[in-house]
Motif scaffolding. Structure first.
Motif, short mmCIF file in Angstrom:
data_model
loop_
_atom_site.label_atom_id
_atom_site.label_comp_id
_atom_site.label_asym_id
_atom_site.label_seq_id
_atom_site.Cartn_x
_atom_site.Cartn_y
_atom_site.Cartn_z
N PHE A 1 2.95 17.71 -23.04
CA PHE A 1 2.55 18.98 -22.43
C PHE A 1 1.63 19.78 -23.34
CE2 PHE A 1 3.12 23.48 -21.45
CZ PHE A 1 2.87 23.49 -20.08
N LEU A 2 1.95 19.87 -24.62
CA LEU A 2 1.18 20.71 -25.54
C LEU A 2 -0.01 20.00 -26.15
CD1 LEU A 2 4.11 22.45 -27.45
CD2 LEU A 2 2.82 23.34 -25.51
N GLY A 3 0.07 18.68 -26.28
CA GLY A 3 -1.00 17.93 -26.91
C GLY A 3 -1.24 18.37 -28.34
N ALA A 4 -2.50 18.35 -28.74
CA ALA A 4 -2.87 18.75 -30.11
C ALA A 4 -3.11 20.24 -30.23
CB ALA A 4 -4.10 17.99 -30.57
N GLY A 5 -2.91 20.97 -29.13
CA GLY A 5 -3.00 22.43 -29.17
C GLY A 5 -4.36 23.03 -28.87
N GLU A 6 -5.34 22.20 -28.49
CA GLU A 6 -6.70 22.72 -28.32
C GLU A 6 -6.79 23.85 -27.31
OE1 GLU A 6 -5.84 19.52 -27.94
OE2 GLU A 6 -7.31 18.16 -28.86
N ARG A 7 -6.06 23.73 -26.20
CA ARG A 7 -6.23 24.75 -25.16
C ARG A 7 -5.63 26.09 -25.55
NH1 ARG A 7 -2.14 21.53 -22.76
NH2 ARG A 7 -0.26 22.65 -22.05
N TYR A 8 -4.87 26.10 -26.63
CA TYR A 8 -4.33 27.36 -27.14
C TYR A 8 -5.12 27.87 -28.35
CZ TYR A 8 -0.34 25.61 -24.49
OH TYR A 8 0.47 25.10 -23.50
N GLY A 9 -6.10 27.11 -28.78
CA GLY A 9 -6.81 27.47 -30.00
C GLY A 9 -6.01 27.16 -31.25
N ALA A 10 -5.06 26.23 -31.13
CA ALA A 10 -4.18 25.87 -32.24
C ALA A 10 -4.38 24.42 -32.65
CB ALA A 10 -2.73 26.11 -31.85
N ARG A 11 -3.86 24.09 -33.83
CA ARG A 11 -3.80 22.71 -34.29
C ARG A 11 -2.32 22.37 -34.47
NH1 ARG A 11 -8.18 25.04 -36.89
NH2 ARG A 11 -6.83 25.84 -38.55
N ILE A 12 -1.79 21.53 -33.60
CA ILE A 12 -0.36 21.25 -33.60
C ILE A 12 -0.08 19.87 -34.17
CG2 ILE A 12 1.70 20.98 -32.16
CD1 ILE A 12 0.48 22.90 -30.15
N GLN A 13 0.86 19.82 -35.11
CA GLN A 13 1.40 18.55 -35.59
C GLN A 13 2.88 18.51 -35.23
OE1 GLN A 13 -0.21 17.18 -39.63
NE2 GLN A 13 -0.39 19.41 -39.80
N TYR A 14 3.40 17.30 -35.08
CA TYR A 14 4.78 17.15 -34.63
C TYR A 14 5.62 16.45 -35.69
CZ TYR A 14 2.86 18.41 -30.10
OH TYR A 14 2.23 19.07 -29.08
N SER A 15 6.86 16.90 -35.79
CA SER A 15 7.85 16.27 -36.67
C SER A 15 8.96 15.74 -35.77
CB SER A 15 8.40 17.29 -37.68
OG SER A 15 9.38 16.68 -38.51
N ALA A 16 8.88 14.48 -35.44
CA ALA A 16 9.84 13.87 -34.52
C ALA A 16 11.13 13.49 -35.25
CB ALA A 16 9.23 12.64 -33.86
N GLU A 17 12.25 13.78 -34.61
CA GLU A 17 13.56 13.45 -35.17
C GLU A 17 14.27 12.49 -34.22
OE1 GLU A 17 15.62 17.14 -35.81
OE2 GLU A 17 13.89 18.07 -36.81
N GLN A 18 14.78 11.40 -34.76
CA GLN A 18 15.51 10.46 -33.92
C GLN A 18 16.77 11.09 -33.37
OE1 GLN A 18 14.18 7.46 -33.04
NE2 GLN A 18 12.43 8.27 -34.19
#
Length: 228
Positions: free
Chosen positions: A63-80
């Motif tokens: 849903f959020l992707g890399a954050g471009e449409r919000y003007g953000a740069r999003i990275q993810y920290s996935a937890e099992q």
């Protein structure tokens, strides 16, 4: 400054809504809860964001992707498996501190607040500690969490106890010496309080812990009515 949005909870109190949708993607006022955080952080000048996730986390990334449409740069920290609040932040430190040892903002993904995040950009917590935003105790948590002292320090007890809002500024050194991968944040904060490493401020504006379907519905009504 970077910011982390905590989004790895199972959302058990929100069931059945969270059986197929992660809690941060539940909507109020026609928008996902997590989007309010992203937009307000970007408006405050914080564009580098880290979001952790576990339960149905692939939906959050899709849903959020890399954050471009919000003007953000999003990275993810996935937890099992969810690592609890403390463990989740500790795991994400390499993403939050890749530019050095600067403090970073942390926001719980399951809250709604109008507290001015711009004020947090200049906050420098005590060395090896954190700065907490505390709010008046809601009716479902009348005893509060911590005491905010006159000089701005936070302690375990005091004449006026407030509730931790889930908004804070943390230093990476807060987690030094912690060996466990899965641990809660509150015991660590209490330990640091005993060494005067935690400062705080009162929340300004509206705040709600969106922890139940009833609170979500109430927030939705307020937002649609323009009351917030």
């Amino acid at each position: 400054m970077k910011a982390m949005i905590l989004a790895a909870g199972l959302g058990t109190r929100m069931r059945p809504l969270t059986l197929t949708t992660p809690k941060p993607l539940l909507q109020a006022g026609g928008k996902c809860l997590i989007e309010y955080h992203i937009e307000r952080l970007v408006a405050a000048g914080v564009r580098d964001l880290v979001i952790n996730h576990a339960w149905l986390g692939e939906q959050i990334e899709a849903f959020l992707g890399a954050g471009e449409r919000y003007g953000a740069r999003i990275q993810y920290s996935a937890e099992q498996e969810p690592l609890e609040t403390g463990g989740g932040i500790r795991k994400a430190l390499p993403l939050l501190c890749d530019r050095g040892e600067e403090p970073f903002i942390v926001i719980n993904g399951d809250l709604f607040s109008t507290h001015p995040l711009e004020t947090l950009l200049n906050v420098r917590p005590p060395a090896g500690g954190a700065h907490l935003v505390l709010t008046e105790n809601p009716e479902w948590h009348p005893e509060g969490d911590f005491a905010l002292n006159a000089e701005g320090s936070v302690s375990e007890s005091g004449p006026v106890r407030l509730t931790f809002s889930g908004i804070s500024v943390m230093t990476p050194a807060l987690f030094e010496g912690v060996d466990s991968e899965n641990f809660a944040l509150a015991p660590l904060l209490r330990e640091k309080m005993r060494h005067n490493r935690i400062s705080g401020e009162r929340l300004q504006g509206y705040w709600e812990d969106v922890g139940t379907p009833e609170r979500l519905a109430n927030l939705d009504r307020l937002l649609r009515a323009g009351s917030i």
